[in-house]
Design a protein around this motif. Sequence first.
Motif, PDB file in Angstrom:
ATOM      1  N   GLN A 190       5.720 -10.291  -2.012  1.00 41.90           N
ATOM      2  CA  GLN A 190       6.505  -9.931  -2.501  1.00 41.90           C
ATOM      3  C   GLN A 190       5.359 -10.691  -4.226  1.00 41.90           C
ATOM      4  O   GLN A 190       5.960  -9.839  -5.780  1.00 41.90           O
ATOM      5  CB  GLN A 190       7.538 -10.727  -3.033  1.00 41.90           C
TER       6      GLN A 190
ATOM      7  N   ARG B 130       3.147  -7.244  -4.888  1.00 42.49           N
ATOM      8  CA  ARG B 130       3.438  -6.442  -5.403  1.00 42.49           C
ATOM      9  C   ARG B 130       4.092  -6.621  -7.448  1.00 42.49           C
ATOM     10  O   ARG B 130       3.869  -5.588  -8.008  1.00 42.49           O
ATOM     11  CB  ARG B 130       4.950  -6.042  -5.229  1.00 42.49           C
ATOM     12  N   SER B 131       4.673  -7.954  -7.153  1.00 43.98           N
ATOM     13  CA  SER B 131       4.772  -8.281  -9.004  1.00 43.98           C
ATOM     14  C   SER B 131       3.610  -8.195  -9.231  1.00 43.98           C
ATOM     15  O   SER B 131       3.443  -8.557 -11.225  1.00 43.98           O
ATOM     16  CB  SER B 131       5.186  -9.971  -9.094  1.00 43.98           C
TER      17      SER B 131
ATOM     18  N   ASP C 174       1.667  -5.463  -9.045  1.00 53.53           N
ATOM     19  CA  ASP C 174       0.931  -4.624  -8.604  1.00 53.53           C
ATOM     20  C   ASP C 174      -0.135  -3.597  -8.002  1.00 53.53           C
ATOM     21  O   ASP C 174      -0.663  -3.413  -7.841  1.00 53.53           O
ATOM     22  CB  ASP C 174       0.934  -3.665 -10.547  1.00 53.53           C
TER      23      ASP C 174
ATOM     24  N   GLU D  93       2.060  -1.557  -2.876  1.00 49.57           N
ATOM     25  CA  GLU D  93       3.273  -0.577  -3.810  1.00 49.57           C
ATOM     26  C   GLU D  93       3.965  -0.360  -2.166  1.00 49.57           C
ATOM     27  O   GLU D  93       3.315  -0.484  -1.621  1.00 49.57           O
ATOM     28  CB  GLU D  93       2.571   0.538  -4.925  1.00 49.57           C
ATOM     29  N   LYS D  94       5.257  -0.072  -3.098  1.00 49.17           N
ATOM     30  CA  LYS D  94       6.630  -0.173  -1.554  1.00 49.17           C
ATOM     31  C   LYS D  94       6.858   1.492  -1.505  1.00 49.17           C
ATOM     32  O   LYS D  94       7.592   1.662  -3.356  1.00 49.17           O
ATOM     33  CB  LYS D  94       7.022  -1.285  -1.360  1.00 49.17           C
TER      34      LYS D  94
ATOM     35  N   LEU E 112       4.420   0.041   2.918  1.00 48.52           N
ATOM     36  CA  LEU E 112       3.203  -0.819   1.962  1.00 48.52           C
ATOM     37  C   LEU E 112       2.133  -0.089   1.904  1.00 48.52           C
ATOM     38  O   LEU E 112       1.624  -0.072   2.857  1.00 48.52           O
ATOM     39  CB  LEU E 112       3.808  -1.931   2.799  1.00 48.52           C
TER      40      LEU E 112
ATOM     41  N   THR F  66      -1.722  -0.457  -4.018  1.00 51.31           N
ATOM     42  CA  THR F  66      -2.048   0.249  -5.446  1.00 51.31           C
ATOM     43  C   THR F  66      -3.929   1.176  -5.575  1.00 51.31           C
ATOM     44  O   THR F  66      -4.592   0.617  -5.392  1.00 51.31           O
ATOM     45  CB  THR F  66      -1.010  -0.688  -6.293  1.00 51.31           C
TER      46      THR F  66
END
Length: 403
Positions: free
Chosen positions: A362, A365-366, A368, A371-372, A377, A380
């Motif tokens: 998490q 992902r916050s 970048d 990515e999901k 997963l 990026t």
Amino acid sequence: MLNLFRQIKDGDFDVRKLLQSFFSRDRQSSQSSESWRRSRDLPPEIKQHARRAIQDLSPPPPFLETVREELDEAIQDWLDQPLEASNSLIVASNPVEAIARILQFSVEEWQPQSQIPIRHLGWTQRPSDPANLQAKLLAQLGRGLPLATKQQREIVVIPNLSWCFLRCAEGLEGIEYLRKAIVAERSRFWVIGCGTLAWNYLDLVCKIAAYYPLHCSLPQLNGEQLQAWLTPVVEEMGIDFGFLQKQAEESERESAMQEYFERLAAVSGGSSRVAVHLFMRSLVFQPSEEETDKKDEKDKKGEKESEDGTILAKNPRLPDLPNLSSDAHYLLYSLLLHGDMTLPHLADSLGDDEATVQHLVQNLRSTDTIEKQGEWLRVTPFHYPRLRNELDGNNFLMAEDNN
């Protein structure tokens, strides 16, 4: 400026023309600044349309041509010397390239001259149970006949070797099966896609390179090749690369586009996957002046904003990496090693419980960094060039990528 000094020295200059040129440039600079002030992120509908247009593209022709040429040569050697020549070809790419798709397109439009049957491993991802990989491979690819038995020649395509293993207990049994199969079945030629990072790891733990000696690497794409590949998207979307030269000659506007793609090739390292992500990040939307004037009125009325305007391409650049902890390094390395992963597979590869890994996912992902898509997963792609350097500087086993 140098030309100006030469004109003054030679006494060959017109003050009026010089002042006109100066104020023209000043106006152009002012207009370009105003253009950027009015520009904004692509509207969601336009961004989605651009993504679909990119997804509709076949892989870059230099990739497909490289694979086909290498296949022609390797297959012919195997046919001419069935007991001596290598009966496999590894097609290597950087860890974020879509190697399975590239291999699929390469083989679909290619047929060996002898019309040998082709069998594809029908996977689009790693099976959910990594302890069952050997049984699943055997069910799809196994023929179980002894070496002495004459068999029909066959080409076997494994789109991505990373789907056949997981760095965990019993996660290498699929690789063991493939290693034995290539030695036992000389009537088969194996075409296998693999990321360079996964290949280095498998060679370190299984000495796999000794069994698959023939390799080819996807080439780095230059600016001209990237421009040719992405031109259908550019034309369909009406992307403007020379907005600073609205009154310039067509040749100058073409030069601006060429410079853009040369820059894109340089910052992406010639990787198509990195390049398209940077390409998308570089696009902004400039509403028409009329629509800009009407925007406040439409906002007050709650009307949907118009999409009348121009898509501009700004200078492509790599984003900065966020500060990464050592735990983040291990997680990102595992994603580069295995490609797309589910959370359970990622936790298995790291030897941690899912709750711990989920928290770290998490956070990444916050920023970048990963990515999901659905349950999958991945790193990026536009972060890969700088992430690769950071992991290499922290003593992770990183391969030298050709692209």
